[in-house]
Design a protein around this motif. Structure first.
Motif, PDB file in Angstrom:
ATOM      1  N   ARG A 105       0.681  -0.898  -0.030  1.00 57.61           N
ATOM      2  CA  ARG A 105       0.070  -0.215   0.509  1.00 57.61           C
ATOM      3  C   ARG A 105       0.737   1.399  -0.032  1.00 57.61           C
ATOM      4  N   PRO A 106       1.134   1.185  -1.353  1.00 56.93           N
ATOM      5  CA  PRO A 106       2.151   2.731  -0.756  1.00 56.93           C
ATOM      6  C   PRO A 106       1.539   4.296  -0.692  1.00 56.93           C
ATOM      7  N   GLY A 107       2.228   4.790  -0.510  1.00 50.27           N
ATOM      8  CA  GLY A 107       1.541   6.158  -0.029  1.00 50.27           C
ATOM      9  C   GLY A 107       2.431   7.056   0.735  1.00 50.27           C
ATOM     10  N   GLU A 108       1.968   8.131   1.024  1.00 51.65           N
ATOM     11  CA  GLU A 108       2.398   8.894   2.162  1.00 51.65           C
ATOM     12  C   GLU A 108       1.951   9.223   2.859  1.00 51.65           C
ATOM     13  N   TRP A 109       1.552   7.623   4.147  1.00 54.34           N
ATOM     14  CA  TRP A 109       0.471   7.652   5.594  1.00 54.34           C
ATOM     15  C   TRP A 109       0.868   8.051   6.487  1.00 54.34           C
ATOM     16  N   HIS A 110      -0.271   9.257   7.234  1.00 55.06           N
ATOM     17  CA  HIS A 110      -0.461   9.508   8.378  1.00 55.06           C
ATOM     18  C   HIS A 110      -1.221   8.362   9.571  1.00 55.06           C
ATOM     19  N   LEU A 111      -0.906   7.918  10.710  1.00 52.82           N
ATOM     20  CA  LEU A 111      -2.133   7.337  11.875  1.00 52.82           C
ATOM     21  C   LEU A 111      -1.707   8.405  13.307  1.00 52.82           C
ATOM     22  N   ALA A 112      -3.139   9.037  13.328  1.00 56.51           N
ATOM     23  CA  ALA A 112      -2.650   9.548  15.420  1.00 56.51           C
ATOM     24  C   ALA A 112      -3.755   9.429  15.747  1.00 56.51           C
ATOM     25  N   THR A 113      -3.744   9.637  16.677  1.00 55.99           N
ATOM     26  CA  THR A 113      -4.949   9.885  17.528  1.00 55.99           C
ATOM     27  C   THR A 113      -5.965  10.989  17.656  1.00 55.99           C
ATOM     28  N   ASP A 114      -6.930  10.968  18.329  1.00 54.25           N
ATOM     29  CA  ASP A 114      -7.897  12.239  19.113  1.00 54.25           C
ATOM     30  C   ASP A 114      -8.248  13.127  17.520  1.00 54.25           C
ATOM     31  N   LYS A 115      -8.232  12.466  16.437  1.00 55.14           N
ATOM     32  CA  LYS A 115      -8.840  13.742  15.500  1.00 55.14           C
ATOM     33  C   LYS A 115      -9.745  14.335  14.829  1.00 55.14           C
ATOM     34  N   ASN A 116      -9.909  15.118  15.284  1.00 55.49           N
ATOM     35  CA  ASN A 116     -11.620  15.880  14.776  1.00 55.49           C
ATOM     36  C   ASN A 116     -11.282  15.376  12.475  1.00 55.49           C
ATOM     37  N   ILE A 117     -12.446  14.628  12.648  1.00 55.84           N
ATOM     38  CA  ILE A 117     -13.053  14.644  10.703  1.00 55.84           C
ATOM     39  C   ILE A 117     -13.237  15.789   9.713  1.00 55.84           C
ATOM     40  N   ALA A 118     -13.288  16.782  10.649  1.00 55.10           N
ATOM     41  CA  ALA A 118     -13.415  17.849  10.171  1.00 55.10           C
ATOM     42  C   ALA A 118     -12.237  18.276   9.880  1.00 55.10           C
ATOM     43  N   SER A 119     -11.303  17.761  10.572  1.00 51.86           N
ATOM     44  CA  SER A 119      -9.585  17.993   9.087  1.00 51.86           C
ATOM     45  C   SER A 119      -9.007  17.245   7.881  1.00 51.86           C
ATOM     46  N   PHE A 120     -10.108  16.562   7.655  1.00 57.87           N
ATOM     47  CA  PHE A 120     -10.473  15.694   6.389  1.00 57.87           C
ATOM     48  C   PHE A 120     -10.950  15.851   5.667  1.00 57.87           C
ATOM     49  N   ASP A 121     -10.612  15.699   3.963  1.00 64.57           N
ATOM     50  CA  ASP A 121     -11.330  16.110   2.700  1.00 64.57           C
ATOM     51  C   ASP A 121     -12.987  15.721   2.548  1.00 64.57           C
TER      52      ASP A 121
END
Length: 303
Positions: A105-121
């Protein structure tokens, strides 16, 4: 003729990471609470008022414990700390495991905790909606609280949009034609600011009736309020009772799947206890593709 020397077997990465995951949970989260229906205390992922829950939890604990961890004194862990540490442990496991699947699964990935979904496309419009509802009491009366729309995921997996240089690395795939591939959000040219939410992971140390509906509501909000593709929507739990796991695992249309932190150990404990009813339900969820082990999750995220 001499036989060729056998290649020395190397330890496998995912089993080792799973063992490391369990070691953290065992040493930093699991504690033995006093009292309980059996009168011998119980691991703190059991319901102390349920004989079945306590018995299963002890079976799982014995399969995870070492002599050292069973005997040394440790500090108490509050309910909030248990939840936070469970999220951190699950995030660390996924970050390490997913890195070894980069070739799949190539690509630039980011994993994190406690993120508001409004931050995503797919959910960027919810930030505007939330702001409008906070400003306008009439709208808030009609549509409800802004918090009903904006979910904060325990763990997120996101992928950054790709540049045209990356797209054209092997072949000339796209050019500057303003009418070609002009709306896809995967292309950084069209979407320079928002990562794409690939997965939302809910971490539930235990499952109680008052938390079940909350998990499903968050999942449905992720599905209904998106603009674009739905992310993977899953839950990870240490709940020992299959009947309680079934409360979020069974059914369709909200969660993709539920992942148990120690599924083989849970099944072995049920067999040891000869608890056929709970074992039958567990096997039904597994065979029905509603329940899997934590070691399955990195691979399922690569799909």
């Amino acid at each position: 003729m001499t036989s060729p020397a056998k290649k020395e077997s190397m330890p496998s990465i995912i089993p080792d990471l799973r063992t490391e995951y369990h070691a953290f949970i065992r040493d930093k989260i699991i504690r033995i609470s006093s009292g309980g229906v059996l009168g011998i205390g119980y691991p703190n992922f059991a319901d102390g008022n349920s004989r079945t829950s306590v018995s299963i939890a002890w079976g799982i604990y014995r399969r995870l414990a070492t002599e050292e961890s069973a005997n040394h004194a440790v500090e108490a862990v509050s309910a909030q700390a248990r939840g936070n540490r469970f999220e951190d442990a699950t995030l660390a496991f996924l970050q390490k495991a997913f890195a070894f699947l980069a070739h799949l699964r190539p690509g630039e990935w980011h994993l994190a905790t406690d993120k508001n979904i409004a931050s995503f496309d797919q959910y960027r419009h919810l930030a505007y909606l939330s702001s409008a509802l906070e400003r306008d009491k009439a709208l808030k009366t009609i549509f409800g609280a802004s918090s009903d729309y904006v979910v904060t995921s325990d763990i997120i997996v996101a992928r950054l949009p790709v540049t045209d240089e990356e797209i054209n690395r092997e072949h000339s795939v796209v050019d500057d034609d303003p009418q070609i591939a002009a709306h896809t959000r995967f292309r950084q040219r069209n979407n320079p600011h928002y990562p794409i939410l690939h997965a939302s992971i809910s971490c539930k140390w235990t499952i109680r009736s008052d938390r079940t509906q909350n998990t499903r509501t968050e999942a449905l909000n992720l599905i209904r309020n998106r603009k674009g593709r739905a992310p993977h929507i899953v839950a990870v739990t240490a709940e020992p009772l299959p009947t309680r796991i079934a409360a979020i695992a069974l059914g369709v249309g909200d969660l993709d799947c539920v992942y148990h932190f120690a599924l083989p150990e849970l099944r072995e404990s049920l067999i040891e206890l000869d608890n056929l009813d709970q074992l039958e339900l567990l096997d039904m969820m597994v065979e029905g593709m509603r329940l899997r082990d934590i070691s399955d999750l990195p691979f399922d995220l690569a799909v």
